[in-house]
Design a protein around this motif. Structure first.
Motif, PDB file in Angstrom:
ATOM      1  N   VAL A 124      12.733 -60.679 -17.778  1.00 22.02           N
ATOM      2  CA  VAL A 124      13.474 -61.251 -16.644  1.00 22.02           C
ATOM      3  C   VAL A 124      13.091 -62.721 -16.511  1.00 22.02           C
ATOM      4  CG1 VAL A 124      13.933 -59.151 -15.335  1.00 22.02           C
ATOM      5  CG2 VAL A 124      11.688 -60.239 -15.141  1.00 22.02           C
ATOM      6  N   PRO A 125      13.498 -63.557 -17.461  1.00 25.27           N
ATOM      7  CA  PRO A 125      13.006 -64.939 -17.507  1.00 25.27           C
ATOM      8  C   PRO A 125      13.322 -65.753 -16.264  1.00 25.27           C
ATOM      9  CG  PRO A 125      14.853 -64.611 -19.006  1.00 25.27           C
ATOM     10  CD  PRO A 125      14.443 -63.260 -18.537  1.00 25.27           C
ATOM     11  N   ARG A 126      12.401 -66.641 -15.961  1.00 20.83           N
ATOM     12  CA  ARG A 126      12.532 -67.513 -14.801  1.00 20.83           C
ATOM     13  C   ARG A 126      13.688 -68.492 -14.998  1.00 20.83           C
ATOM     14  NH1 ARG A 126       7.392 -71.113 -12.676  1.00 20.83           N
ATOM     15  NH2 ARG A 126       8.341 -72.061 -10.835  1.00 20.83           N
ATOM     16  N   GLY A 127      14.473 -68.680 -13.935  1.00 22.90           N
ATOM     17  CA  GLY A 127      15.554 -69.650 -13.958  1.00 22.90           C
ATOM     18  C   GLY A 127      16.856 -69.123 -14.520  1.00 22.90           C
ATOM     19  N   LYS A 128      16.870 -67.881 -14.975  1.00 22.05           N
ATOM     20  CA  LYS A 128      18.084 -67.291 -15.536  1.00 22.05           C
ATOM     21  C   LYS A 128      18.800 -66.461 -14.465  1.00 22.05           C
ATOM     22  CE  LYS A 128      17.211 -68.732 -19.764  1.00 22.05           C
ATOM     23  NZ  LYS A 128      18.066 -69.731 -20.460  1.00 22.05           N
ATOM     24  N   ALA A 129      20.146 -66.522 -14.490  1.00 23.21           N
ATOM     25  CA  ALA A 129      20.932 -65.799 -13.490  1.00 23.21           C
ATOM     26  C   ALA A 129      20.704 -64.295 -13.565  1.00 23.21           C
ATOM     27  CB  ALA A 129      22.414 -66.117 -13.668  1.00 23.21           C
ATOM     28  N   ASP A 130      20.472 -63.786 -14.792  1.00 30.45           N
ATOM     29  CA  ASP A 130      20.216 -62.357 -14.948  1.00 30.45           C
ATOM     30  C   ASP A 130      18.724 -62.040 -15.030  1.00 30.45           C
ATOM     31  OD1 ASP A 130      19.779 -63.557 -17.366  1.00 30.45           O
ATOM     32  OD2 ASP A 130      20.784 -62.016 -18.569  1.00 30.45           O
ATOM     33  N   GLY A 131      17.891 -63.053 -14.762  1.00 27.82           N
ATOM     34  CA  GLY A 131      16.440 -62.863 -14.741  1.00 27.82           C
ATOM     35  C   GLY A 131      15.927 -63.037 -13.328  1.00 27.82           C
ATOM     36  N   VAL A 132      15.225 -64.159 -13.104  1.00 24.96           N
ATOM     37  CA  VAL A 132      14.735 -64.480 -11.767  1.00 24.96           C
ATOM     38  C   VAL A 132      15.164 -65.909 -11.441  1.00 24.96           C
ATOM     39  CG1 VAL A 132      12.716 -64.729 -10.275  1.00 24.96           C
ATOM     40  CG2 VAL A 132      12.764 -62.926 -12.014  1.00 24.96           C
ATOM     41  N   PRO A 133      16.256 -66.073 -10.704  1.00 26.63           N
ATOM     42  CA  PRO A 133      16.706 -67.418 -10.317  1.00 26.63           C
ATOM     43  C   PRO A 133      15.615 -68.167  -9.572  1.00 26.63           C
ATOM     44  CG  PRO A 133      18.387 -65.762  -9.834  1.00 26.63           C
ATOM     45  CD  PRO A 133      17.144 -65.021 -10.213  1.00 26.63           C
ATOM     46  N   GLY A 134      15.622 -69.488  -9.699  1.00 25.03           N
ATOM     47  CA  GLY A 134      14.585 -70.298  -9.071  1.00 25.03           C
ATOM     48  C   GLY A 134      14.456 -70.073  -7.576  1.00 25.03           C
ATOM     49  N   ASP A 135      15.574 -69.839  -6.898  1.00 22.13           N
ATOM     50  CA  ASP A 135      15.540 -69.636  -5.445  1.00 22.13           C
ATOM     51  C   ASP A 135      14.865 -68.330  -5.052  1.00 22.13           C
ATOM     52  OD1 ASP A 135      16.840 -72.029  -5.152  1.00 22.13           O
ATOM     53  OD2 ASP A 135      18.829 -71.153  -4.824  1.00 22.13           O
ATOM     54  N   ASN A 136      14.647 -67.457  -6.020  1.00 26.50           N
ATOM     55  CA  ASN A 136      13.990 -66.175  -5.726  1.00 26.50           C
ATOM     56  C   ASN A 136      12.474 -66.282  -5.676  1.00 26.50           C
ATOM     57  OD1 ASN A 136      16.615 -65.242  -6.019  1.00 26.50           O
ATOM     58  ND2 ASN A 136      16.017 -63.415  -7.166  1.00 26.50           N
ATOM     59  N   ILE A 137      11.941 -67.454  -5.987  1.00 26.85           N
ATOM     60  CA  ILE A 137      10.498 -67.641  -6.045  1.00 26.85           C
ATOM     61  C   ILE A 137      10.043 -68.488  -4.853  1.00 26.85           C
ATOM     62  CG2 ILE A 137       8.587 -68.599  -7.391  1.00 26.85           C
ATOM     63  CD1 ILE A 137      10.336 -68.102  -9.891  1.00 26.85           C
ATOM     64  N   GLN A 138       9.121 -67.951  -4.064  1.00 25.54           N
ATOM     65  CA  GLN A 138       8.594 -68.648  -2.905  1.00 25.54           C
ATOM     66  C   GLN A 138       7.103 -68.925  -3.123  1.00 25.54           C
ATOM     67  OE1 GLN A 138       9.743 -66.689   0.863  1.00 25.54           O
ATOM     68  NE2 GLN A 138      11.068 -65.368  -0.367  1.00 25.54           N
ATOM     69  N   LEU A 139       6.683 -70.148  -2.830  1.00 25.34           N
ATOM     70  CA  LEU A 139       5.294 -70.554  -3.033  1.00 25.34           C
ATOM     71  C   LEU A 139       4.515 -70.497  -1.726  1.00 25.34           C
ATOM     72  CD1 LEU A 139       5.765 -73.635  -5.408  1.00 25.34           C
ATOM     73  CD2 LEU A 139       5.516 -71.208  -5.998  1.00 25.34           C
ATOM     74  N   TYR A 140       3.282 -70.016  -1.807  1.00 16.20           N
ATOM     75  CA  TYR A 140       2.419 -69.870  -0.639  1.00 16.20           C
ATOM     76  C   TYR A 140       1.019 -70.380  -0.961  1.00 16.20           C
ATOM     77  CZ  TYR A 140       5.952 -66.845   1.472  1.00 16.20           C
ATOM     78  OH  TYR A 140       7.114 -66.353   2.014  1.00 16.20           O
ATOM     79  N   GLN A 141       0.272 -70.704   0.088  1.00 12.21           N
ATOM     80  CA  GLN A 141      -1.124 -71.069  -0.089  1.00 12.21           C
ATOM     81  C   GLN A 141      -1.932 -69.814  -0.398  1.00 12.21           C
ATOM     82  OE1 GLN A 141      -2.316 -73.134   3.484  1.00 12.21           O
ATOM     83  NE2 GLN A 141      -1.438 -75.074   2.782  1.00 12.21           N
ATOM     84  N   THR A 142      -3.146 -70.038  -0.933  1.00 16.12           N
ATOM     85  CA  THR A 142      -4.013 -68.924  -1.312  1.00 16.12           C
ATOM     86  C   THR A 142      -4.192 -67.941  -0.159  1.00 16.12           C
ATOM     87  OG1 THR A 142      -5.218 -70.347  -2.829  1.00 16.12           O
ATOM     88  CG2 THR A 142      -6.310 -68.310  -2.154  1.00 16.12           C
ATOM     89  N   GLY A 143      -3.965 -66.684  -0.422  1.00 15.04           N
ATOM     90  CA  GLY A 143      -4.172 -65.645   0.578  1.00 15.04           C
ATOM     91  C   GLY A 143      -2.963 -65.327   1.420  1.00 15.04           C
ATOM     92  N   ALA A 144      -2.035 -66.271   1.592  1.00 16.63           N
ATOM     93  CA  ALA A 144      -0.876 -66.043   2.456  1.00 16.63           C
ATOM     94  C   ALA A 144       0.142 -65.113   1.813  1.00 16.63           C
ATOM     95  CB  ALA A 144      -0.224 -67.383   2.801  1.00 16.63           C
ATOM     96  N   VAL A 145       0.035 -64.914   0.502  1.00 17.91           N
ATOM     97  CA  VAL A 145       0.982 -64.048  -0.198  1.00 17.91           C
ATOM     98  C   VAL A 145       0.942 -62.628   0.350  1.00 17.91           C
ATOM     99  CG1 VAL A 145       1.472 -62.959  -2.426  1.00 17.91           C
ATOM    100  CG2 VAL A 145       0.977 -65.396  -2.320  1.00 17.91           C
ATOM    101  N   TYR A 146      -0.232 -62.136   0.666  1.00 15.23           N
ATOM    102  CA  TYR A 146      -0.379 -60.745   1.089  1.00 15.23           C
ATOM    103  C   TYR A 146       0.411 -60.458   2.363  1.00 15.23           C
ATOM    104  CZ  TYR A 146      -4.124 -60.648  -2.364  1.00 15.23           C
ATOM    105  OH  TYR A 146      -4.837 -60.723  -3.543  1.00 15.23           O
ATOM    106  N   ASP A 147       0.262 -61.313   3.359  1.00 12.04           N
ATOM    107  CA  ASP A 147       0.992 -61.112   4.611  1.00 12.04           C
ATOM    108  C   ASP A 147       2.491 -61.305   4.413  1.00 12.04           C
ATOM    109  OD1 ASP A 147      -1.244 -60.494   6.139  1.00 12.04           O
ATOM    110  OD2 ASP A 147      -1.660 -62.592   6.590  1.00 12.04           O
ATOM    111  N   ALA A 148       2.862 -62.272   3.557  1.00  6.04           N
ATOM    112  CA  ALA A 148       4.281 -62.504   3.290  1.00  6.04           C
ATOM    113  C   ALA A 148       4.912 -61.268   2.655  1.00  6.04           C
ATOM    114  CB  ALA A 148       4.450 -63.724   2.391  1.00  6.04           C
ATOM    115  N   LEU A 149       4.213 -60.664   1.704  1.00  2.00           N
ATOM    116  CA  LEU A 149       4.709 -59.453   1.060  1.00  2.00           C
ATOM    117  C   LEU A 149       4.813 -58.309   2.063  1.00  2.00           C
ATOM    118  CD1 LEU A 149       5.469 -57.761  -1.442  1.00  2.00           C
ATOM    119  CD2 LEU A 149       3.012 -57.460  -1.859  1.00  2.00           C
ATOM    120  N   ALA A 150       3.753 -58.118   2.839  1.00  2.00           N
ATOM    121  CA  ALA A 150       3.714 -57.015   3.797  1.00  2.00           C
ATOM    122  C   ALA A 150       4.792 -57.143   4.869  1.00  2.00           C
ATOM    123  CB  ALA A 150       2.334 -56.938   4.452  1.00  2.00           C
TER     124      ALA A 150
END
Length: 323
Positions: A201-227
């Motif tokens: 599912v290559p990054r940036g591909k329409a049938d993979g993972v489009p760039g807008d599907n990726i969100q960047l977070y600071q260290t540790g904040a990913v867990y709460d964002a996922l939950a």
């Protein structure tokens, strides 16, 4: 040892431009017990221990500090150094004598190899041999724990998509194929882009993972964002206590993309030559550092809010290494 003392002087005078900033805190008093009771010969030794600035690294640093202090050494607490680059440079320059490090980090980030070695033992032996030859750093035998990268989903996500392994990412609808990751992971050679490519599912591909599907977070904040449902997949460290507290499910890395990150106490060669007791002191403790143990201890810090030094001391007492 002169280089070590010179490094400590450098740390004490940060304003002069040495650049190492740390906030180590305190080291509890204790006496060696159980299998460590007869370790001798460290009285008067001066040893500085460093760590990076995340909970597990600080916890491990405190474990080493408590053991060395209990064995009679004069310890300098240089845990909580910001970033891998700073801590590594501090050890290379002799500012710290020893710190816990991960085999994958050593092989890829420090020694510059692009591909990890899939076998844990072979990966350890390769990094230990090369780092000793190039940098006079000794990697003591590693712990069973493997704090590698992983991706997790919530229990709701697992049920909705029927997903248990990374090779099933492509079965999730593209618009719901969203990722919460740290910025470092998004850009490192063993990070997001290679993982997505490996799993089709290559990054940036329409049938993979489009760039807008990726969100960047600071260290540790990913867990709460996922939950909280900000994304379907969240980057995690496999021994992070928040995995348990937030009831997250780590997906199996069924193509073994992620490197092994077994932890080892890395000691400057001249320090270990002068004080070989260090290896004897940490060996039985290292053997007890499993993923299950680190998940529990990390949760006490990150979820319950306890100080790493207190968690380290309590565990060492529970295991009978100190009294």
């Amino acid at each position: 040892m002169k280089r070590l003392l010179a490094g400590l002087a450098c740390v004490a005078t940060l304003a002069s431009g040495c650049g190492l900033a740390t906030a180590g805190g305190y080291v509890p008093d204790a006496e060696l017990a159980g299998p460590l009771e007869d370790v001798e010969g460290l009285d008067g030794a001066s040893i500085a221990i460093g760590s990076k600035n995340f909970s597990e690294s600080i916890l491990l640093g405190k474990i080493a500090l408590i053991l060395l202090k209990a064995a009679g050494a004069e310890v300098t607490d240089l845990t909580n150094i910001p970033g891998s680059a700073s801590s590594r440079q501090a050890q290379l320059q002799g500012e710290i004598a020893a710190m816990w490090e991960y085999t994958g980090t050593g092989w890829i980030t420090y020694l510059g190899h692009e591909k990890p070695i899939k076998d844990e033992r072979e990966q350890y032996e390769a990094v230990a041999e090369e780092d000793l030859e190039q940098n006079s750093l000794v990697w003591l035998p590693p712990a069973p724990m493997n704090n590698t990268y992983g991706f997790a989903v919530t229990q709701a996500g697992k049920e909705k998509y029927g997903i248990e392994k990374l090779s099933q990412i492509g079965e999730v609808p593209v618009r719901e194929r969203t990722f919460c990751v740290e910025s470092e992971f998004a850009n490192r050679p063993d990070g997001l882009e290679g993982m997505l490519r490996t799993y089709g599912v290559p990054r940036g591909k329409a049938d993979g993972v489009p760039g807008d599907n990726i969100q960047l977070y600071q260290t540790g904040a990913v867990y709460d964002a996922l939950a909280s449902g900000e994304c379907t997949f969240g980057e995690v460290f496999t021994t992070d206590g928040r995995i348990v507290s937030l009831d997250l499910e780590v997906l199996a890395d069924d193509k073994q993309y992620f490197p092994n990150y077994n932890v080892s106490l890395v000691v400057r060669d001249e320090v270990l030559e002068e004080h070989p007791q260090v290896e004897e002191l940490v060996a039985p403790v290292t053997e007890e550092l499993t993923n299950e143990v680190l998940l529990r201890l990390n949760a006490r810090i990150d979820v319950e809010g306890l100080e790493p030094a207190d968690v380290a001391e309590e565990w060492l007492r529970e295991e009978g290494f100190i009294s």
